[in-house]
Design an enzyme around this catalytic site. Structure first.
Site, PDB file in Angstrom:
ATOM      1  N   ALA A  15     -14.081  16.228 -12.007  1.00 41.05           N
ATOM      2  CA  ALA A  15     -12.674  15.750 -12.246  1.00 41.05           C
ATOM      3  C   ALA A  15     -12.962  14.091 -13.008  1.00 41.05           C
ATOM      4  O   ALA A  15     -13.789  13.521 -13.089  1.00 41.05           O
ATOM      5  CB  ALA A  15     -12.077  15.349 -10.737  1.00 41.05           C
ATOM      6  N   MET A  31       8.118   3.606  -8.680  1.00 43.34           N
ATOM      7  CA  MET A  31       7.306   2.495  -7.894  1.00 43.34           C
ATOM      8  C   MET A  31       6.308   2.112  -9.321  1.00 43.34           C
ATOM      9  O   MET A  31       5.731   2.800 -10.003  1.00 43.34           O
ATOM     10  CB  MET A  31       6.542   3.489  -7.069  1.00 43.34           C
ATOM     11  CG  MET A  31       7.316   3.862  -5.933  1.00 43.34           C
ATOM     12  SD  MET A  31       6.614   5.028  -4.583  1.00 43.34           S
ATOM     13  CE  MET A  31       6.478   6.752  -5.438  1.00 43.34           C
ATOM     14  N   ARG A  32       6.305   0.623  -9.163  1.00 45.81           N
ATOM     15  CA  ARG A  32       5.373  -0.078 -10.082  1.00 45.81           C
ATOM     16  C   ARG A  32       3.907   0.088  -9.543  1.00 45.81           C
ATOM     17  O   ARG A  32       3.695  -0.421  -8.267  1.00 45.81           O
ATOM     18  CB  ARG A  32       5.922  -1.530 -10.296  1.00 45.81           C
ATOM     19  CG  ARG A  32       7.331  -1.645 -10.800  1.00 45.81           C
ATOM     20  CD  ARG A  32       7.154  -0.873 -12.274  1.00 45.81           C
ATOM     21  NE  ARG A  32       8.807  -1.214 -12.392  1.00 45.81           N
ATOM     22  CZ  ARG A  32       9.155  -0.488 -13.732  1.00 45.81           C
ATOM     23  NH1 ARG A  32       8.270   0.109 -14.531  1.00 45.81           N
ATOM     24  NH2 ARG A  32      10.390  -0.625 -14.062  1.00 45.81           N
ATOM     25  N   LYS A 186     -24.546  19.692   4.555  1.00 39.79           N
ATOM     26  CA  LYS A 186     -23.783  18.572   4.941  1.00 39.79           C
ATOM     27  C   LYS A 186     -22.413  18.867   5.188  1.00 39.79           C
ATOM     28  O   LYS A 186     -21.618  18.509   4.283  1.00 39.79           O
ATOM     29  CB  LYS A 186     -24.107  17.313   4.043  1.00 39.79           C
ATOM     30  CG  LYS A 186     -24.026  15.907   4.624  1.00 39.79           C
ATOM     31  CD  LYS A 186     -22.525  15.362   4.724  1.00 39.79           C
ATOM     32  CE  LYS A 186     -21.534  15.694   3.344  1.00 39.79           C
ATOM     33  NZ  LYS A 186     -20.113  15.268   3.684  1.00 39.79           N
ATOM     34  N   SER A 225     -21.570  14.987   9.275  1.00 38.78           N
ATOM     35  CA  SER A 225     -20.942  13.832   9.258  1.00 38.78           C
ATOM     36  C   SER A 225     -19.675  13.469   9.930  1.00 38.78           C
ATOM     37  O   SER A 225     -18.754  14.590  10.118  1.00 38.78           O
ATOM     38  CB  SER A 225     -20.242  13.851   7.515  1.00 38.78           C
ATOM     39  OG  SER A 225     -19.496  12.608   7.527  1.00 38.78           O
ATOM     40  N   GLY A 227     -17.969  10.746  10.128  1.00 39.63           N
ATOM     41  CA  GLY A 227     -16.949   9.602   9.773  1.00 39.63           C
ATOM     42  C   GLY A 227     -17.406   8.276  10.301  1.00 39.63           C
ATOM     43  O   GLY A 227     -18.439   7.893  10.231  1.00 39.63           O
ATOM     44  N   SER A 251     -11.821   2.125   0.545  1.00 39.77           N
ATOM     45  CA  SER A 251     -11.569   3.357  -0.091  1.00 39.77           C
ATOM     46  C   SER A 251     -12.630   4.453   0.627  1.00 39.77           C
ATOM     47  O   SER A 251     -13.859   4.319   0.264  1.00 39.77           O
ATOM     48  CB  SER A 251     -11.510   3.550  -1.525  1.00 39.77           C
ATOM     49  OG  SER A 251     -11.382   5.029  -1.844  1.00 39.77           O
ATOM     50  N   ASP A 257     -20.565  11.908  -0.122  1.00 41.54           N
ATOM     51  CA  ASP A 257     -21.746  12.060  -1.423  1.00 41.54           C
ATOM     52  C   ASP A 257     -22.516  11.162  -1.506  1.00 41.54           C
ATOM     53  O   ASP A 257     -23.618  11.456  -1.833  1.00 41.54           O
ATOM     54  CB  ASP A 257     -20.699  12.125  -2.766  1.00 41.54           C
ATOM     55  CG  ASP A 257     -19.538  13.214  -2.955  1.00 41.54           C
ATOM     56  OD1 ASP A 257     -19.840  14.217  -2.415  1.00 41.54           O
ATOM     57  OD2 ASP A 257     -18.524  12.765  -3.525  1.00 41.54           O
TER      58      ASP A 257
END
Length: 323
Positions: A15, A31-32, A186, A225, A227, A251, A257
């Site tokens: 992507a 929305m700006r 994983k 995982s 979190g 983020s 990954d």
């Protein structure tokens, strides 16, 4: 023929990621937005980008389609990441990551990607077979595009076996169910719960679920995982819980990954699983502190681990028989 690589990653649904923010998401309103970040994306590509930062010779194999595919390849060239792109029909997908400043919430809009024919899939795997002759690890990571079924996982496992490499699988859904014979799997807690068809609310339930996956697939390691709670390392001989590395959340995109990449980087240098996983957790924290899927630097990583980047780089991978 490209330079030999210690790790080959396979991203069948790459992507182009764009990341931006808005003050507030309001239906029907114009929305700006902030100026966007545009980065290469897709599970295996993200793994390869982190390994590249860590100095591990890595090759990213991916299909590329249309104008977006060409833009993706240009970004990989800018990052000087070795890659082998297989040109296919259609258009590489876009992924959008939007942060709402008023709440701090992050929204992800993930498009399905272009369909990959059996012939084009075979061409991608032929590249892995040709370029992965010296690889210690083959990593299959990310979602599957339209036209590719979960039976690609045992195909990649047979390919990695023929190369004498360990297979690492970071997938979900049917692909997770097909990860028989993988060296390391994983999943996240959510992915494992969906695979098993039951809630995994407690640590005991999560470990039991990871052990069930371990037994069903015959994998050497399941890295679950959890979190912000860290990871559970589950092997045939035991379970170890490691806490997450604290850091500022900018983020969450690409954190899993980065975890996989750090673990592989440690294992290629002969580290034990727990030490390698701690590097993975540090890489994950460093990734979380960046915007979208922008990449951290070696200097950034020193804020999250006492293993300095120049201590990671160098040497040949270890082909260990046991964890």
């Amino acid at each position: 023929m490209l330079a030999s690589s210690d790790v080959v990653t396979i991203t069948l649904n790459p992507a182009l990621d764009d990341s931006f923010s808005v003050p507030r998401l309001i239906p029907g309103n114009k929305m700006r937005c902030s100026s966007p970040r545009i980065d290469p994306g897709g599970g295996g590509i993200n793994v390869a980008r982190v390994l590249h930062v860590l100095g591990i010779p890595t090759l990213a194999v991916l299909p590329m389609a249309g104008h977006i595919g060409r833009a993706l390849s240009e970004l990989l060239e800018i990052e000087r990441l070795p890659f082998a792109g297989v040109e296919v029909p259609g258009e590489t997908r876009l992924s959008h990551h939007v942060t709402e400043l008023e709440t701090g919430l992050e929204y992800r809009f993930v498009l399905p990607g272009t369909a990959l024919s059996r012939t084009d899939l075979d061409r991608c795997l032929q590249v892995v077979r040709r370029e992965g002759r010296h690889a210690a690890y083959v990593v299959l990571s990310g979602s599957l595009p339209p036209g590719v079924s979960a039976d690609v996982v045992p195909r990649v496992r047979c390919l990695s076996d023929a190369l004498g490499a360990r297979l690492v699988v970071d997938a979900s859904g049917g692909a997770l169910a097909q990860a028989h014979g993988a060296y390391l799997i994983k999943p996240s807690v959510r992915e494992l719960a969906e695979h098993l068809g039951r809630d995994l609310d407690t640590i005991a339930e999560q470990v039991a679920g990871a052990r069930q996956l371990l037994g069903a697939t015959g994998a050497n390691v399941v890295v679950l995982s959890r979190g912000h709670l860290g990871v559970a390392l589950v092997t045939p001989t035991g379970t170890q819980l490691l806490p997450a590395v604290a850091g500022d959340l900018v983020s969450g995109v690409g954190a899993g990954d980065a975890l996989v990449a750090g673990i592989i980087a440690g294992l290629t240098h002969g580290w034990d699983l727990a030490r390698a996983a701690r590097l993975g957790l540090a890489c994950s924290a460093a990734m979380i502190a960046t915007a979208g899927t922008s990449m951290f630097s070696r200097d950034d990583l020193t804020a999250f681990t006492d293993v300095l980047p120049d201590q990671i780089v160098g040497g040949r991978p270890a082909r260990l028989d046991a964890v």
